[in-house]
Design a protein around this motif. Sequence first.
Motif, PDB file in Angstrom:
ATOM      1  N   ASP A   1       0.819  -1.215   0.000  1.00  0.00           N
ATOM      2  CA  ASP A   1       0.000   0.000   0.000  1.00  0.00           C
ATOM      3  C   ASP A   1       0.849   1.260   0.000  1.00  0.00           C
ATOM      4  O   ASP A   1       0.542   2.230  -0.681  1.00  0.00           O
ATOM      5  N   GLY A   2       1.902   1.249   0.805  1.00  0.00           N
ATOM      6  CA  GLY A   2       2.648   2.479   1.004  1.00  0.00           C
ATOM      7  C   GLY A   2       3.553   2.863  -0.146  1.00  0.00           C
ATOM      8  O   GLY A   2       3.620   4.023  -0.529  1.00  0.00           O
ATOM      9  N   THR A   3       4.246   1.885  -0.726  1.00  0.00           N
ATOM     10  CA  THR A   3       5.271   2.200  -1.716  1.00  0.00           C
ATOM     11  C   THR A   3       4.843   1.941  -3.155  1.00  0.00           C
ATOM     12  O   THR A   3       5.488   2.428  -4.083  1.00  0.00           O
ATOM     13  N   GLU A   4       3.775   1.174  -3.359  1.00  0.00           N
ATOM     14  CA  GLU A   4       3.461   0.723  -4.710  1.00  0.00           C
ATOM     15  C   GLU A   4       2.098   1.153  -5.235  1.00  0.00           C
ATOM     16  O   GLU A   4       1.832   0.989  -6.423  1.00  0.00           O
ATOM     17  N   LEU A   5       1.203   1.697  -4.384  1.00  0.00           N
ATOM     18  CA  LEU A   5      -0.176   1.917  -4.808  1.00  0.00           C
ATOM     19  C   LEU A   5      -0.277   2.845  -6.013  1.00  0.00           C
ATOM     20  O   LEU A   5      -0.960   2.527  -7.001  1.00  0.00           O
ATOM     21  N   ASP A   6       0.384   3.993  -5.965  1.00  0.00           N
ATOM     22  CA  ASP A   6       0.328   4.926  -7.095  1.00  0.00           C
ATOM     23  C   ASP A   6       0.817   4.261  -8.381  1.00  0.00           C
ATOM     24  O   ASP A   6       0.219   4.417  -9.451  1.00  0.00           O
ATOM     25  N   ASP A   7       1.910   3.514  -8.264  1.00  0.00           N
ATOM     26  CA  ASP A   7       2.488   2.877  -9.439  1.00  0.00           C
ATOM     27  C   ASP A   7       1.574   1.776  -9.971  1.00  0.00           C
ATOM     28  O   ASP A   7       1.432   1.611 -11.188  1.00  0.00           O
ATOM     29  N   VAL A   8       0.930   1.041  -9.053  1.00  0.00           N
ATOM     30  CA  VAL A   8       0.000  -0.019  -9.470  1.00  0.00           C
ATOM     31  C   VAL A   8      -1.160   0.578 -10.258  1.00  0.00           C
ATOM     32  O   VAL A   8      -1.526   0.086 -11.332  1.00  0.00           O
ATOM     33  N   VAL A   9      -1.763   1.649  -9.724  1.00  0.00           N
ATOM     34  CA  VAL A   9      -2.904   2.281 -10.402  1.00  0.00           C
ATOM     35  C   VAL A   9      -2.476   2.865 -11.744  1.00  0.00           C
ATOM     36  O   VAL A   9      -3.187   2.736 -12.745  1.00  0.00           O
ATOM     37  N   LYS A  10      -1.310   3.489 -11.774  1.00  0.00           N
ATOM     38  CA  LYS A  10      -0.819   4.094 -13.013  1.00  0.00           C
ATOM     39  C   LYS A  10      -0.612   3.059 -14.103  1.00  0.00           C
ATOM     40  O   LYS A  10      -0.824   3.336 -15.292  1.00  0.00           O
ATOM     41  N   HIS A  11      -0.230   1.840 -13.704  1.00  0.00           N
ATOM     42  CA  HIS A  11       0.121   0.814 -14.689  1.00  0.00           C
ATOM     43  C   HIS A  11      -0.846  -0.369 -14.673  1.00  0.00           C
ATOM     44  O   HIS A  11      -0.456  -1.489 -15.021  1.00  0.00           O
ATOM     45  N   LEU A  12      -2.099  -0.125 -14.282  1.00  0.00           N
ATOM     46  CA  LEU A  12      -3.091  -1.190 -14.326  1.00  0.00           C
ATOM     47  C   LEU A  12      -3.169  -1.765 -15.740  1.00  0.00           C
ATOM     48  O   LEU A  12      -3.194  -1.026 -16.725  1.00  0.00           O
ATOM     49  N   GLY A  13      -3.212  -3.091 -15.803  1.00  0.00           N
ATOM     50  CA  GLY A  13      -3.229  -3.759 -17.094  1.00  0.00           C
ATOM     51  C   GLY A  13      -1.877  -4.298 -17.507  1.00  0.00           C
ATOM     52  O   GLY A  13      -1.794  -5.062 -18.471  1.00  0.00           O
ATOM     53  N   GLU A  14      -0.827  -3.920 -16.775  1.00  0.00           N
ATOM     54  CA  GLU A  14       0.510  -4.418 -17.095  1.00  0.00           C
ATOM     55  C   GLU A  14       0.839  -5.631 -16.211  1.00  0.00           C
ATOM     56  O   GLU A  14       0.710  -6.775 -16.644  1.00  0.00           O
ATOM     57  N   ASP A  15       1.231  -5.387 -14.959  1.00  0.00           N
ATOM     58  CA  ASP A  15       1.513  -6.500 -14.052  1.00  0.00           C
ATOM     59  C   ASP A  15       0.290  -6.889 -13.221  1.00  0.00           C
ATOM     60  O   ASP A  15       0.192  -8.018 -12.745  1.00  0.00           O
ATOM     61  N   ILE A  16      -0.605  -5.940 -13.000  1.00  0.00           N
ATOM     62  CA  ILE A  16      -1.843  -6.168 -12.244  1.00  0.00           C
ATOM     63  C   ILE A  16      -3.003  -5.605 -13.059  1.00  0.00           C
ATOM     64  O   ILE A  16      -2.918  -4.491 -13.585  1.00  0.00           O
ATOM     65  N   ASP A  17      -4.076  -6.384 -13.180  1.00  0.00           N
ATOM     66  CA  ASP A  17      -5.221  -5.953 -13.991  1.00  0.00           C
ATOM     67  C   ASP A  17      -6.227  -5.127 -13.205  1.00  0.00           C
ATOM     68  O   ASP A  17      -6.838  -4.203 -13.753  1.00  0.00           O
ATOM     69  N   CYS A  18      -6.425  -5.448 -11.933  1.00  0.00           N
ATOM     70  CA  CYS A  18      -7.410  -4.709 -11.143  1.00  0.00           C
ATOM     71  C   CYS A  18      -7.083  -4.832  -9.667  1.00  0.00           C
ATOM     72  O   CYS A  18      -6.404  -5.763  -9.237  1.00  0.00           O
ATOM     73  N   ILE A  19      -7.568  -3.852  -8.900  1.00  0.00           N
ATOM     74  CA  ILE A  19      -7.462  -3.891  -7.444  1.00  0.00           C
ATOM     75  C   ILE A  19      -8.800  -3.495  -6.850  1.00  0.00           C
ATOM     76  O   ILE A  19      -9.653  -2.926  -7.538  1.00  0.00           O
ATOM     77  N   ILE A  20      -8.978  -3.794  -5.568  1.00  0.00           N
ATOM     78  CA  ILE A  20     -10.206  -3.467  -4.852  1.00  0.00           C
ATOM     79  C   ILE A  20      -9.863  -2.500  -3.724  1.00  0.00           C
ATOM     80  O   ILE A  20      -8.867  -2.687  -3.027  1.00  0.00           O
ATOM     81  N   GLY A  21     -10.684  -1.469  -3.547  1.00  0.00           N
ATOM     82  CA  GLY A  21     -10.437  -0.544  -2.455  1.00  0.00           C
ATOM     83  C   GLY A  21     -11.419   0.595  -2.454  1.00  0.00           C
ATOM     84  O   GLY A  21     -12.305   0.677  -3.309  1.00  0.00           O
ATOM     85  N   PRO A  22     -11.303   1.504  -1.464  1.00  0.00           N
ATOM     86  CA  PRO A  22     -12.156   2.698  -1.444  1.00  0.00           C
ATOM     87  C   PRO A  22     -12.057   3.430  -2.774  1.00  0.00           C
ATOM     88  O   PRO A  22     -10.972   3.552  -3.352  1.00  0.00           O
ATOM     89  N   CYS A  23     -13.202   3.933  -3.268  1.00  0.00           N
ATOM     90  CA  CYS A  23     -13.179   4.469  -4.644  1.00  0.00           C
ATOM     91  C   CYS A  23     -13.951   5.777  -4.778  1.00  0.00           C
ATOM     92  O   CYS A  23     -14.466   6.077  -5.855  1.00  0.00           O
ATOM     93  N   ASP A  24     -14.032   6.564  -3.691  1.00  0.00           N
ATOM     94  CA  ASP A  24     -14.741   7.838  -3.830  1.00  0.00           C
ATOM     95  C   ASP A  24     -13.819   8.981  -4.229  1.00  0.00           C
ATOM     96  O   ASP A  24     -14.280  10.068  -4.569  1.00  0.00           O
ATOM     97  N   ALA A  25     -12.499   8.741  -4.217  1.00  0.00           N
ATOM     98  CA  ALA A  25     -11.556   9.806  -4.559  1.00  0.00           C
ATOM     99  C   ALA A  25     -11.685  10.179  -6.041  1.00  0.00           C
ATOM    100  O   ALA A  25     -11.644   9.305  -6.901  1.00  0.00           O
TER     101      ALA A  25
END
Length: 298
Positions: free
Chosen positions: A133-157
């Motif tokens: 969560d702390g070091t990778e979340l921004d990078d995971v969201v930015k690159h969805l579809g590459e190493d990770i296709d989807c994640i689950i979490g709060p989504c009102d932002a």
Amino acid sequence: MKGVSLLDQRVNTFMTVVDSGSFSRAAKTLYITPVSVKKQLDSLEAELGIELLERTNRGVTPTEAGRMYFESARQARSIMDASLQRARFLGGFAARRIRVGTSLLRPASKLLEVWARVGTESDLSIEVVPFDDGTELDDVVKHLGEDIDCIIGPCDAPHWHEACSVLKLGFYDCRVAVPRKRALACKPFLTWDDLCGESIMLVRGGESPVMDSIRAEIEGYHPEVSVVDAPRFYSIETFNYCESRSLLMETLDAWEGVHPGFVTIPMDWGYRVPFGMLYAKRASNAMREFAALVEKAI
């Protein structure tokens, strides 16, 4: 945990213990017994000839050598996982596999519960991929579809909706995390009167409409409560920070038990945060099919 066949199982167990902070929670994650976890760690420490973990009544933490070994192992696992993903793609195995990211504060369990009801309708398969969560979340969201296709979490932002596609799955109840050493931790339910004179951590303004509403209520009707700004999103380090300073935290019911130093208590404010599946705006055909099946199920 991914990469089990490529990394020594004992190393994966060690990394899970560090991430979770205890043998018992690591055992639940790995579907083995706490005794097995301890035996693996004892064996690994004996073979390496170094002490990796400090055991206390409050859990386990890595030693300085353990932290260095953890970071090295994580880098090695990332390299091997990337190689495995490329090999699978070249071998034609990746096209119908959905890689679902999971972390301590963004677990995939809710999505997997939904998929269990409809997965038999499709030849799609699931691979659960851990991230930090702390070091990778921004990078995971930015690159969805590459190493990770989807994640689950709060989504009102708002920035989540700008950065990726969002499929709402439900709601988390907002609660208050109280350090166990505080007298408030004994209460089964909290009111605004209980928070009088207290400081509570909230996600900083502008990042979450729900958190902004809580902040506005405090500023307008409960000025005796002080607000401490959190980072843009929570990680386990946020909990560590608040526990060390005896601060209260806004938290979610889904995060109950993520940190042994806190008790999660309902609060009489009625706030809820939507959670959902985040995936790339230009998702693969398989990912769009997966999202459609999940949406049908809910």
